[in-house]
Design a protein around this motif. Structure first.
Motif, PDB file in Angstrom:
ATOM      1  N   LEU A 363       0.735  -1.231  -0.156  1.00 23.00           N
ATOM      2  CA  LEU A 363      -0.053  -0.029   0.044  1.00 23.00           C
ATOM      3  C   LEU A 363       0.899   1.340   0.052  1.00 23.00           C
ATOM      4  CD1 LEU A 363      -2.984   0.928   0.240  1.00 23.00           C
ATOM      5  CD2 LEU A 363      -2.737   0.925   2.757  1.00 23.00           C
ATOM      6  N   PHE A 364       1.929   1.353   0.782  1.00 20.06           N
ATOM      7  CA  PHE A 364       2.753   2.486   1.185  1.00 20.06           C
ATOM      8  C   PHE A 364       3.870   2.460   0.407  1.00 20.06           C
ATOM      9  CE2 PHE A 364      -0.020   2.409   5.142  1.00 20.06           C
ATOM     10  CZ  PHE A 364      -0.517   3.541   4.807  1.00 20.06           C
ATOM     11  N   GLN A 365       4.317   1.349  -0.330  1.00 23.15           N
ATOM     12  CA  GLN A 365       5.781   1.199  -1.080  1.00 23.15           C
ATOM     13  C   GLN A 365       5.137   0.384  -2.471  1.00 23.15           C
ATOM     14  OE1 GLN A 365       9.033  -0.161   0.984  1.00 23.15           O
ATOM     15  NE2 GLN A 365       8.298   0.259   2.863  1.00 23.15           N
ATOM     16  N   PRO A 366       4.038   1.329  -3.158  1.00 24.78           N
ATOM     17  CA  PRO A 366       3.756   0.362  -4.271  1.00 24.78           C
ATOM     18  C   PRO A 366       4.548   0.469  -5.522  1.00 24.78           C
ATOM     19  CG  PRO A 366       2.744   2.411  -3.905  1.00 24.78           C
ATOM     20  CD  PRO A 366       3.477   2.316  -2.960  1.00 24.78           C
ATOM     21  N   GLY A 367       5.634  -0.039  -5.533  1.00 28.20           N
ATOM     22  CA  GLY A 367       6.519   0.107  -6.648  1.00 28.20           C
ATOM     23  C   GLY A 367       6.765   1.358  -7.367  1.00 28.20           C
ATOM     24  N   GLU A 368       6.410   1.166  -8.780  1.00 20.18           N
ATOM     25  CA  GLU A 368       6.596   2.191  -9.789  1.00 20.18           C
ATOM     26  C   GLU A 368       5.383   3.287  -9.627  1.00 20.18           C
ATOM     27  OE1 GLU A 368       8.964   1.583 -13.489  1.00 20.18           O
ATOM     28  OE2 GLU A 368       7.931  -0.339 -13.214  1.00 20.18           O
ATOM     29  N   TRP A 369       4.277   2.776  -8.593  1.00 18.57           N
ATOM     30  CA  TRP A 369       3.102   3.714  -8.340  1.00 18.57           C
ATOM     31  C   TRP A 369       3.356   4.405  -7.237  1.00 18.57           C
ATOM     32  CZ3 TRP A 369       2.524  -1.097 -10.610  1.00 18.57           C
ATOM     33  CH2 TRP A 369       2.160  -1.160 -11.895  1.00 18.57           C
ATOM     34  N   GLY A 370       4.587   4.309  -6.541  1.00 16.87           N
ATOM     35  CA  GLY A 370       4.955   5.027  -5.373  1.00 16.87           C
ATOM     36  C   GLY A 370       5.435   6.360  -5.628  1.00 16.87           C
ATOM     37  N   PRO A 371       4.972   7.475  -4.978  1.00 16.47           N
ATOM     38  CA  PRO A 371       5.447   8.940  -5.325  1.00 16.47           C
ATOM     39  C   PRO A 371       6.792   8.853  -4.651  1.00 16.47           C
ATOM     40  CG  PRO A 371       3.327   8.912  -4.769  1.00 16.47           C
ATOM     41  CD  PRO A 371       3.878   7.551  -4.498  1.00 16.47           C
ATOM     42  N   ASP A 372       7.698   9.828  -5.467  1.00 13.83           N
ATOM     43  CA  ASP A 372       8.920  10.349  -4.820  1.00 13.83           C
ATOM     44  C   ASP A 372       8.334  11.531  -3.620  1.00 13.83           C
ATOM     45  OD1 ASP A 372       8.572  12.572  -6.255  1.00 13.83           O
ATOM     46  OD2 ASP A 372      10.175  12.331  -7.496  1.00 13.83           O
ATOM     47  N   LEU A 373       9.266  12.284  -3.047  1.00 17.53           N
ATOM     48  CA  LEU A 373       8.878  13.125  -2.041  1.00 17.53           C
ATOM     49  C   LEU A 373       8.108  14.244  -2.598  1.00 17.53           C
ATOM     50  CD1 LEU A 373      12.140  13.148   0.417  1.00 17.53           C
ATOM     51  CD2 LEU A 373       9.818  11.937   0.569  1.00 17.53           C
ATOM     52  N   ASP A 374       8.695  14.516  -3.907  1.00 15.51           N
ATOM     53  CA  ASP A 374       7.707  15.704  -4.603  1.00 15.51           C
ATOM     54  C   ASP A 374       6.327  15.081  -5.214  1.00 15.51           C
ATOM     55  OD1 ASP A 374       9.765  17.444  -4.227  1.00 15.51           O
ATOM     56  OD2 ASP A 374      10.838  16.732  -6.124  1.00 15.51           O
ATOM     57  N   GLY A 375       5.876  13.852  -5.095  1.00 14.78           N
ATOM     58  CA  GLY A 375       4.791  13.395  -5.588  1.00 14.78           C
ATOM     59  C   GLY A 375       4.821  12.853  -7.018  1.00 14.78           C
ATOM     60  N   LYS A 376       5.941  12.699  -7.649  1.00 18.67           N
ATOM     61  CA  LYS A 376       6.198  12.271  -8.950  1.00 18.67           C
ATOM     62  C   LYS A 376       5.989  10.778  -8.991  1.00 18.67           C
ATOM     63  CE  LYS A 376       7.502  12.537 -13.403  1.00 18.67           C
ATOM     64  NZ  LYS A 376       6.682  12.895 -14.492  1.00 18.67           N
ATOM     65  N   VAL A 377       5.479  10.431  -9.634  1.00 17.50           N
ATOM     66  CA  VAL A 377       5.187   8.653  -9.851  1.00 17.50           C
ATOM     67  C   VAL A 377       5.747   8.362 -11.472  1.00 17.50           C
ATOM     68  CG1 VAL A 377       3.224   8.414  -8.396  1.00 17.50           C
ATOM     69  CG2 VAL A 377       2.714   8.950 -10.949  1.00 17.50           C
ATOM     70  N   ASN A 378       6.078   7.141 -11.368  1.00 19.62           N
ATOM     71  CA  ASN A 378       6.816   6.512 -12.866  1.00 19.62           C
ATOM     72  C   ASN A 378       5.513   5.993 -13.508  1.00 19.62           C
ATOM     73  OD1 ASN A 378       9.425   7.063 -12.316  1.00 19.62           O
ATOM     74  ND2 ASN A 378       9.848   5.212 -10.870  1.00 19.62           N
ATOM     75  N   LYS A 379       4.506   5.648 -12.940  1.00 19.70           N
ATOM     76  CA  LYS A 379       3.372   5.031 -13.673  1.00 19.70           C
ATOM     77  C   LYS A 379       2.119   5.374 -12.898  1.00 19.70           C
ATOM     78  CE  LYS A 379       5.305   0.628 -15.000  1.00 19.70           C
ATOM     79  NZ  LYS A 379       5.328  -0.908 -15.083  1.00 19.70           N
ATOM     80  N   ASP A 380       1.294   5.676 -13.749  1.00 20.91           N
ATOM     81  CA  ASP A 380      -0.186   6.250 -13.284  1.00 20.91           C
ATOM     82  C   ASP A 380      -1.085   4.922 -13.288  1.00 20.91           C
ATOM     83  OD1 ASP A 380      -2.073   7.788 -12.145  1.00 20.91           O
ATOM     84  OD2 ASP A 380      -2.118   9.017 -14.120  1.00 20.91           O
ATOM     85  N   LEU A 381      -2.471   5.158 -12.728  1.00 24.47           N
ATOM     86  CA  LEU A 381      -3.309   4.086 -12.801  1.00 24.47           C
ATOM     87  C   LEU A 381      -3.810   3.453 -14.008  1.00 24.47           C
ATOM     88  CD1 LEU A 381      -5.875   5.888 -10.327  1.00 24.47           C
ATOM     89  CD2 LEU A 381      -4.184   3.851  -9.610  1.00 24.47           C
ATOM     90  N   ASP A 382      -3.486   4.236 -15.126  1.00 29.02           N
ATOM     91  CA  ASP A 382      -3.699   3.376 -16.399  1.00 29.02           C
ATOM     92  C   ASP A 382      -3.168   2.297 -16.743  1.00 29.02           C
ATOM     93  OD1 ASP A 382      -1.464   4.840 -16.601  1.00 29.02           O
ATOM     94  OD2 ASP A 382      -1.852   5.566 -18.488  1.00 29.02           O
ATOM     95  N   GLU A 383      -1.876   2.207 -16.102  1.00 32.42           N
ATOM     96  CA  GLU A 383      -1.020   1.033 -16.268  1.00 32.42           C
ATOM     97  C   GLU A 383      -1.314  -0.190 -15.270  1.00 32.42           C
ATOM     98  OE1 GLU A 383       3.161   0.970 -17.680  1.00 32.42           O
ATOM     99  OE2 GLU A 383       2.949   3.181 -17.487  1.00 32.42           O
ATOM    100  N   LEU A 384      -1.726   0.343 -14.208  1.00 34.60           N
ATOM    101  CA  LEU A 384      -2.109  -0.737 -13.181  1.00 34.60           C
ATOM    102  C   LEU A 384      -3.308  -1.199 -13.616  1.00 34.60           C
ATOM    103  CD1 LEU A 384      -1.799  -1.280  -9.819  1.00 34.60           C
ATOM    104  CD2 LEU A 384      -3.583   0.310  -9.652  1.00 34.60           C
ATOM    105  N   LEU A 385      -4.471  -0.437 -14.034  1.00 30.83           N
ATOM    106  CA  LEU A 385      -5.645  -1.038 -14.413  1.00 30.83           C
ATOM    107  C   LEU A 385      -5.576  -1.954 -15.760  1.00 30.83           C
ATOM    108  CD1 LEU A 385      -8.012   1.907 -13.510  1.00 30.83           C
ATOM    109  CD2 LEU A 385      -8.239  -0.489 -12.821  1.00 30.83           C
ATOM    110  N   TYR A 386      -4.476  -1.479 -16.637  1.00 30.12           N
ATOM    111  CA  TYR A 386      -4.559  -2.373 -17.771  1.00 30.12           C
ATOM    112  C   TYR A 386      -3.801  -3.822 -17.522  1.00 30.12           C
ATOM    113  CZ  TYR A 386      -2.564  -3.524 -22.224  1.00 30.12           C
ATOM    114  OH  TYR A 386      -2.469  -4.330 -23.401  1.00 30.12           O
ATOM    115  N   GLY A 387      -2.941  -3.777 -16.295  1.00 32.81           N
ATOM    116  CA  GLY A 387      -2.367  -5.096 -15.834  1.00 32.81           C
ATOM    117  C   GLY A 387      -3.503  -5.688 -15.435  1.00 32.81           C
ATOM    118  N   TRP A 388      -4.241  -5.340 -14.686  1.00 30.69           N
ATOM    119  CA  TRP A 388      -5.459  -5.988 -14.090  1.00 30.69           C
ATOM    120  C   TRP A 388      -6.473  -6.543 -15.125  1.00 30.69           C
ATOM    121  CZ3 TRP A 388      -6.734  -2.647  -9.204  1.00 30.69           C
ATOM    122  CH2 TRP A 388      -5.772  -2.636  -8.147  1.00 30.69           C
TER     123      TRP A 388
END
Length: 590
Positions: A363-388
């Motif tokens: 939940l709190f360390q969700p891989g590439e969906w985990g934001p850095d301290l500025d809030g930047k993420v490598n992957k957004d929900l579209d890739e999460l849902l596409y995987g599912w």
């Protein structure tokens, strides 16, 4: 053409679509042989036929014996025991009619008194159960009254009108679900979508070739189940952390989260108007940075001018390390406390503990969906849902067995809300539910759909049950305790598959969910064989007693064969060492 060999009685009274039938006295046996086939007369749940010219009416036997005697005759038979003993009665509920070679549910014409009633032969059963197009149906077993007949479900109505599978422990629910999923998967639709929410990890070994499994404890990153905390609604996120908040503290936190989400819009190049953002918006933000800023604000102390901070050491947001300030003077002089602090230190300590808890890494360390301290993420929900939902395999299993029980309801409800909201708001896109329907399978539904409970899981499933059909989202609920399910959800299930059920409270709950005239059939449930069930509703032409196929690979919920397992050598100390390691690490693969 009417076969007079099959005549067994005549209609004596009609009350709505319930028919009272008096059997002929000259029936020599309750097991007549017609064309070399043995038939049983008067079985609860069996079918009878009433010919009416070019049409045949079909009904289901719901009562036999004295309970089926019409009201007008009961006093007469009560005073004439010999006559009553030699006269036999059946109650029949009309369910459909056949015109030509076509069978349809519902009745357009009714019989009259003295009309003859016939046994239903194998040829009749072929007409009743036939007619479903191969492209629109799946075969899940055999009709119990004639095992040569395949039991088929209308796939369109099975999915779009929702379905519930109920039954006691050991009645064959998991096998039934596996058979249904296998039957759909084998149809090899190009873009079928089935999402299984599996709280106990029962289905990870089932239909391996047709499913992709996401697990909390999976070592391979592409099969690891991540649920980004920032996609949770505000109330569900706050609920994870221990401690109580006042209304003012809650609103303060809500405002701070909204500020962080607005800041991340630019960082993540999200084209959303800031005014549209709420604390519930699925927008990334760094919870570690939020914690650090809130914690720092609460800990500040000031010198005599009440402006200069008494900072001793700067903390680290990434390491969840607080900044250090000179302790406030207990005597009323400098250093002074921050008089604008909100009194959140205890709650913030609870947040830090949860963020460091390894059980909550998904939940709190969700891989590439985990934001850095500025809030930047490598992957957004579209890739999460596409995987599912976009995998080439038709079935996706989300194994929630590694999730702490205290947040299971919030997480499962959030998962459902993420998926449903995506398909709802994307209904005009090719990935929306209307263009590509989705079946959501909820195992152990009673655990997070308790009657009267106002949880996110219950609210979301109620919404799907009421409105999902319009947006291409179907439900398949599986439970052993239907009495604990929300009645609104159960009543919205167009198809009901009831397996063996011994608990009278659960049976009464099911009885209220079926049409009035067929409620007596619920009394059959305790006598069903393992893997046998009564199917009624939209997906079948007529309520049917079905023996489901046995799946080739048993779910994990299958009982271990004690006599086989006990023949094996006793486990060594190394195996116990592995067992304890699995317990300590909360990982089945240790």
């Amino acid at each position: 053409m009417v076969n007079h060999q099959t005549t067994i009685g005549e209609i004596d009274s009609i009350n709505g679509n319930t028919i009272s039938i008096r059997l002929f006295d000259n029936i020599k046996s309750h097991m007549p042989i017609i064309d070399g086939v043995v038939y049983r007369v008067g079985q609860i749940g069996s079918f009878l036929k009433i010919p009416l010219g070019y049409a045949n009416l079909y009904g289901i036997v719901t009562q036999i014996g004295s309970s089926a005697i019409p009201e007008a005759f009961r006093e007469v038979y009560a005073s004439d025991y010999e006559h009553a003993k030699n006269t036999q009665w059946l109650s029949l509920v009309l369910v459909g009619e056949q015109i030509g070679k076509k069978f349809e549910r519902g009745i357009t014409q009714f019989p009259a008194t003295n009309d003859k009633v016939h046994l239903v032969t194998i040829d009749d059963l072929d007409i009743i159960y036939g007619g479903l197009k191969e492209d629109d149906s799946i075969t899940v077993g055999n009709i119990s009254v004639s095992e040569s007949l395949a039991a088929k479900l209308d796939l369109n109505k099975f999915i779009s009108r929702h379905c519930a599978i109920v039954g006691s422990t050991g009645s064959g629910k998991s096998n039934t679900v596996s058979v249904l999923l296998e039957a759909i998967a084998k149809r090899e639709f190009i873009s079928s979508r089935i999402l299984v929410i599996d709280p106990h990890g029962e289905y990870s070994e089932v239909i391996k070739g047709q499913s992709k499994v996401y697990q909390i404890n999976e070592s391979q990153s592409n099969n690891k189940l991540y649920i980004p905390y920032w996609a949770l609604p505000f109330n569900e996120l706050i609920k994870i952390f221990p401690g109580n908040l006042s209304d003012s503290q809650r609103e303060y936190l809500r405002e701070k989260i909204v500020e962080k989400k607005i800041e991340s819009l630019t960082i993540n190049t999200l084209e959303i108007e800031p005014e549209m953002i709420t604390a519930d918006s699925p927008v990334p933000f760094s919870i570690k940075q939020l914690w650090f800023e809130l914690d720092d604000f609460e800990r500040k102390t000031f010198q005599q001018d009440r402006v200069t901070e008494c900072l001793v050491a700067v903390g680290d947001a990434a390491l969840l390390k607080s900044s250090e300030y000179t302790p406030a003077s207990p005597g009323g002089g400098a250093p002074f406390l921050n008089n604008k602090a909100k009194g959140l230190l205890n709650f913030l300590d609870g947040i830090r503990i949860k963020l460091k808890d390894t059980r909550y890494r998904f939940l709190f360390q969700p891989g590439e969906w985990g934001p850095d301290l500025d809030g930047k993420v490598n992957k957004d929900l579209d890739e999460l849902l596409y995987g599912w939902l976009g995998d080439e395999k038709p079935i996706t299993i989300l194994d929630l067995s590694g999730i702490p029980s205290d947040i299971m309801v919030s997480i499962s409800g959030t998962l459902l809300k993420i998926v449903y909201d995506t398909l709802f708001w994307g209904q005009n896109t090719a990935a929306g539910g209307k263009q590509q329907p989705l079946l959501i399978v909820l195992e152990e539904a009673h655990n997070y759909l308790k009657a009267g409970e106002n949880s996110i899981a219950s609210r979301t499933v109620q919404t799907i049950a009421k409105e999902g059909r319009k947006y291409g989202v179907g439900l398949l609920l599986i439970t052993q305790r239907p009495s604990e399910l929300d009645e609104t959800v159960l009543s919205q299930c167009g198809t009901l598959i009831a397996l063996r059920m011994n608990n009278s409270k659960d049976r009464s709950h099911i009885r209220s969910a079926v049409q009035d005239e067929l409620q007596t059939m619920v009394d059959l449930l305790p006598s069903l064989r393992t893997g046998e069930g009564l199917i009624s509703g939209e997906a079948v032409k007529i309520p049917s007693r079905v023996k489901f196929y046995k799946t080739s690979s048993a779910p994990k919920s299958s009982d271990p064969l004690v006599t086989e397992q006990w023949k094996k050598d006793s486990p060594s100390i190394d195996e116990y060492r592995k067992t304890i390691a699995s317990w300590r690490t909360q990982n089945f693969n240790s």
